[in-house]
Scaffold this active site. Structure first.
Site, PDB file in Angstrom:
ATOM      1  N   ASP A  79      13.098  71.710 -18.113  1.00  0.00           N
ATOM      2  CA  ASP A  79      12.243  71.528 -16.942  1.00  0.00           C
ATOM      3  C   ASP A  79      13.059  71.303 -15.684  1.00  0.00           C
ATOM      4  OD1 ASP A  79      12.956  68.997 -18.136  1.00  0.00           O
ATOM      5  OD2 ASP A  79      11.545  68.029 -16.774  1.00  0.00           O
ATOM      6  N   GLU A 146      12.351  66.051 -18.926  1.00  0.00           N
ATOM      7  CA  GLU A 146      13.425  65.132 -18.572  1.00  0.00           C
ATOM      8  C   GLU A 146      13.197  64.525 -17.194  1.00  0.00           C
ATOM      9  OE1 GLU A 146      17.323  63.869 -16.831  1.00  0.00           O
ATOM     10  OE2 GLU A 146      15.911  65.371 -16.102  1.00  0.00           O
TER      11      GLU A 146
END
Length: 486
Positions: A79, A146
């Site tokens: 991400d 994350e």
């Protein structure tokens, strides 16, 4: 299909980076990029496991002569932070990034680049694809979410992984080897507000032009946070003229130093001259205070005309301003063990005034767990004292520096041989997933490294082409050196 990074070397690294840049992958929207990585692993004939979080684990056996070498985990996250300039129409849910190359750097037009941490995924895919390399058994782990609490790393099952060593590729400065990082948490503060209806003149107050940045690695640079400064201005204004707040909003992510924030206030016409004078006084103050860090800081006032609207009651408005003025912000403690390292900090990343509640969200970081808890306690005590609610989440552990590390010694030795320079070993105030992964695999020896990037988490994010090439070559040398008994 035009490839804007065609011709850059190493070609396969930049090919994969551009491929994943075509796939929307903001936090919470990682299924597409996860599926892409799974498809590439299957095309290469490698073992691949995808889980419910969209985490990916790809395994590749060691090359001849490395069958008995210890397994190495290469790790990054899928991400990215989805930030854009206010004038951009980019849709992070469906639009590809608009990449460009300029002066040796890669960027994305009007948006974050996602070099954090897309370059790790590209490096790994290029390594997995190349059958000419010498390397130990590899386990490439691509995690998700994350940037919003490390939920992918928290949820991942590593029970079938055999790695003894972890090379995290989520660092942003070549020549620096990270061996520790801060832990963190998210703190949500909610203050109930009552509203009253008024007929008055309304003005929009917008703070913009700030540089922003990463709430961990940039927090010590003393850049202005638009949410904090907007609260300061409104308190400053409250001492000059009476007004009422209708709207407030700033920031989208708690781990980004907010670049823009806005309020809409109701003000009697007779108070307008004093209001405009206060705005100019604050502009002059900020132009002086932030002349080095945020020289383009701008406070804009827009007349929205006469309206009948609901605004926050005087008592609750006072509580809002008290909260914004009294809540801690920024660097709280510096490390006594590593010179220049921030130990504890917090960032007011998101601010929202809704119809019945005022919300603010903090990212809290510390490499000392007890001080992380102290900051959380202060925020909880403060909001509850004025009648609000507190919720904590996205809690992740610090990665404590280990005095002895076989992997760190090897990486530093290889760097010395290939570059002729000493690698700088340090810890970082930003959060990395190493601590979570090491909890799941006790005894895992870890380091973190990566190519040069700048202004991550902002639309000015850039990735160095030359540094990426050197990092890829260096990583191949490190893996080649991981033999049995190294």
């Amino acid at each position: 299909m035009e490839y804007k990074l065609a011709g850059l070397e190493p070609s396969r690294v930049f090919y994969y980076f551009e491929e994943i840049s075509r796939i929307p992958r903001g936090s919470g929207n990682t299924k597409g990029v996860s599926d892409y990585c799974k498809a590439q692993a299957e095309r290469m004939g490698l073992y691949c496991r995808q889980d419910e979080w969209n985490n990916i684990i790809i395994k590749k056996p060691g090359t001849p002569g490395y069958e008995a070498a210890p397994t190495v985990m290469l790790q990054g996250h899928l991400d990215m932070v989805a930030e854009k300039v206010s004038s951009s129409s980019h849709d992070f849910l469906k639009d590809p990034l608009d990449l460009f190359v300029e002066d040796g750097w890669i960027g994305a037009k009007d948006t974050t680049l996602g070099g954090d941490n897309g370059i790790a995924i590209a490096l790994c895919l290029a390594l997995l694809e190349d059958d000419t390399l010498a390397h130990p058994p590899l386990e490439c782990v691509f995690t998700t979410e994350e940037e919003v609490g490390m939920d992918g790393a928290k949820g991942i099952d590593l029970s079938d992984c055999m790695s003894r060593y972890l090379i995290n590729l989520d660092s942003e400065e070549e020549g620096y080897l990270l061996s520790g990082c801060a832990g963190g948490m998210r703190c949500d503060l909610k203050l109930p507000v009552r509203r009253v209806q008024v007929s008055s003149h309304f003005y929009a107050v917008k703070l913009s032009g700030l540089v922003g940045g990463h709430s961990g690695s940039d927090i010590n640079l003393e850049r202005g946070n638009a949410n904090v400064l907007l609260g300061r201005f409104l308190y400053f204004l409250s001492k000059k003229v009476p007004f009422a707040i209708k709207e407030m909003a700033g920031g989208a992510l708690d781990n980004v130093i907010t670049r823009e924030s806005k309020a809409v206030i109701a003000l009697e016409d007779a108070s307008r001259p004093a209001f405009e004078q206060a705005a100019q006084e604050m502009r002059d103050i900020w132009k002086n205070e932030y002349r080095s860090t945020d020289p383009d800081i701008t406070l804009t006032v827009t007349d929205e005309g006469e309206k009948t609207e609901t605004v926050v009651s005087p008592v609750d408005q006072e509580k809002m301003l008290f909260l914004l003025m009294e809540a801690p912000y920024g660097v709280q403690h510096m490390s006594m063990e590593m010179e220049g390292l921030v130990e504890t900090s917090l960032n007011l990343g998101i601010l929202r005034l809704e119809q019945e509640a005022f919300h603010i969200r903090y990212a809290v970081r510390s490499s000392v767990g007890s001080r992380k808890e102290l900051i959380a306690d202060r925020l909880e005590y403060l909001i509850q004292f004025i009648g609000g609610e507190y919720v904590r989440g996205a809690d992740y552990p610090e990665w404590q520096y280990q005095k002895e590390s076989k992997l760190r010694a090897l990486v530093c030795d290889v760097y010395r041989k290939v570059s002729g320079n000493e690698m700088v070993v340090q810890a970082i105030h930003a959060g990395l997933e190493c601590g979570l992964l090491m909890e799941k695999m006790p005894g895992l020896d870890a380091v973190s490294m990566g190519p040069d990037m700048k202004d991550v988490h902002t639309p000015s994010e850039r990735l160095s082409i030359a540094s990426t090439a050197r990092t890829y070559a260096f990583l191949k040398e490190v893996l080649a050196a991981v033999k049995n008994g190294f």
